[in-house]
Scaffold this motif. Structure first.
Motif, PDB file in Angstrom:
ATOM      1  N   TRP A  39       1.575  -1.123  -0.118  1.00 51.81           N
ATOM      2  CA  TRP A  39       0.008  -0.083  -0.069  1.00 51.81           C
ATOM      3  C   TRP A  39       1.303   1.820   0.343  1.00 51.81           C
ATOM      4  O   TRP A  39       1.764   1.481   0.334  1.00 51.81           O
ATOM      5  N   SER A 183      -9.983  -6.220   1.539  1.00 55.87           N
ATOM      6  CA  SER A 183      -9.518  -5.104   0.196  1.00 55.87           C
ATOM      7  C   SER A 183     -10.155  -3.354   0.511  1.00 55.87           C
ATOM      8  O   SER A 183      -9.812  -2.734   0.991  1.00 55.87           O
ATOM      9  N   ARG A 203      -6.767  -8.607  -6.290  1.00 54.48           N
ATOM     10  CA  ARG A 203      -7.425  -7.599  -6.122  1.00 54.48           C
ATOM     11  C   ARG A 203      -6.828  -5.800  -6.000  1.00 54.48           C
ATOM     12  O   ARG A 203      -5.860  -6.213  -5.057  1.00 54.48           O
ATOM     13  N   HIS A 205      -6.296  -1.576  -5.971  1.00 53.02           N
ATOM     14  CA  HIS A 205      -6.680  -0.141  -6.272  1.00 53.02           C
ATOM     15  C   HIS A 205      -5.990   0.929  -6.140  1.00 53.02           C
ATOM     16  O   HIS A 205      -4.884   0.905  -5.633  1.00 53.02           O
ATOM     17  N   SER A 239      -9.881  -7.331 -10.118  1.00 50.50           N
ATOM     18  CA  SER A 239      -9.242  -8.585  -9.840  1.00 50.50           C
ATOM     19  C   SER A 239      -8.817  -9.308 -10.325  1.00 50.50           C
ATOM     20  O   SER A 239      -9.608  -9.410 -12.055  1.00 50.50           O
TER      21      SER A 239
END
Length: 335
Positions: A39, A183, A203, A205, A239
């Protein structure tokens, strides 16, 4: 040769990490596999210890609800229930069951969440592993216990009826759900830019701290260079899951028996498909659908992918390597 895939619709613009953001990573083990999370951490992000504890708690809850290896899980409680009993399931477990039943209906039973007896018989579940194919009589007995059509649910009460002998098995959907759950947890902590992986299912983002997408190379079987391409996909709101015959298998009498079972026959899928990759907004659905397409095979699987507008890649094994077939939705993402 390298090629890239990008989502056709990004929805809202990907959140741009703060200028001081840095790339952080955590990893561990869960559901018989490894997990990892990356992240973009800003100065206001939750600290790593707190975040790691939260991730592990999310994964522990998935196991507590859906694991066939955990005798106390909600799925195990259902599997032991006496005929005629209604059991209330937690919201997440019930939503996974509903999704699994939908894929079962759509695929004509190529995916079946009630295939637990077959999974155990072939030694791919909690039961001991085996070194040879089961006897026909045992196979027919296990098949008689399966049948997604026998599963009755009560949506208002989030309940499921145990008709007798049904044993749920979420092994082909629970990891994908776990990816989605982690997630969602990260997003709830204000971490909009992240990449989650469990057992090779992912997955993503947002974007990395350097502004680049979360680029992921699609999985190929050993020797998969014969497909001719390395394929990278930008995971933003997307995903990816791959089902392959090279992950878990045993060999006996000159035959290779892979862990992806065809519930309609009781035997492992036996066509020439080496693997199927599915791209989908939900990892839970990518997980289940990659299994269903693997069971359906290259021809029927492609028909299914086209009918449901699935982005899918099929790698078909032959003596010289692999042939690749792409669904129209997959091809549309090629940049």
């Amino acid at each position: 040769m390298q090629r890239v895939l990008v989502p056709l619709s990004l929805g809202a613009a990907p959140p741009v990490p703060a200028a001081a953001a840095r790339l952080c990573r955590l990893h561990g083990e869960t559901m018989g596999a490894t997990w990892s999370v990356a992240w973009a951490a800003s100065p206001m992000t939750v600290d790593e210890d707190t975040l790691g504890a939260g991730i592990r708690a999310v994964l522990a809850e998935v196991i507590a609800q859906m694991s066939n290896w955990d005798h106390a899980s909600d799925v195990s409680r259902f599997n032991r229930a006496a005929p005629g009993n209604w059991l209330a399931l937690p919201a997440d477990c019930f939503s996974v069951l509903k999704a699994a039943l939908q894929v079962a209906r759509d695929s004509g039973g190529a995916f079946d969440p009630s295939a637990g007896p077959l999974v155990d018989l072939w030694g791919f579940g909690p039961a001991p592993r085996r070194a040879e194919a089961p006897a026909m009589a045992a196979l027919e007995q296990a098949r008689a216990q399966c049948g997604w059509q026998r599963i009755v649910i009560d949506e208002a009460g989030s309940r499921v009826l145990q008709p007798g002998g049904i044993r749920l098995d979420f092994c082909a959907i629970a990891k994908g759900f776990g990816v989605d759950a982690v997630s969602r947890y990260l997003s709830a902590q204000g971490i909009d830019s992240h990449l989650v992986e469990i057992g090779g299912e992912l997955r993503g983002h947002g974007v990395k701290p350097d502004g680049m997408p979360w680029w992921v190379a699609l999985e190929t079987p050993p020797g998969g260079g014969g497909a001719g391409h390395e394929t990278l996909v930008a995971l933003h709101g997307l995903s990816v899951a791959t089902s392959g015959d090279y992950r878990r298998y045993f060999e006996s009498g000159g035959h290779r028996y892979a862990h992806t079972l065809d519930p309609r026959t009781g035997y492992p899928a036996s066509h020439a498909l080496a693997c199927v990759t599915v791209l989908h907004p939900q990892c839970m659905m990518a997980d289940a659908l990659s299994t269903a397409l693997t069971v359906l095979g290259p021809e029927a699987g492609m028909v299914f992918a086209c009918r449901h507008a699935l982005a899918a890649r099929f790698l078909i094994r032959h003596s010289g390597g692999f042939d690749e077939r792409l669904s129209p939705a997959f091809e549309a993402m090629l940049s």
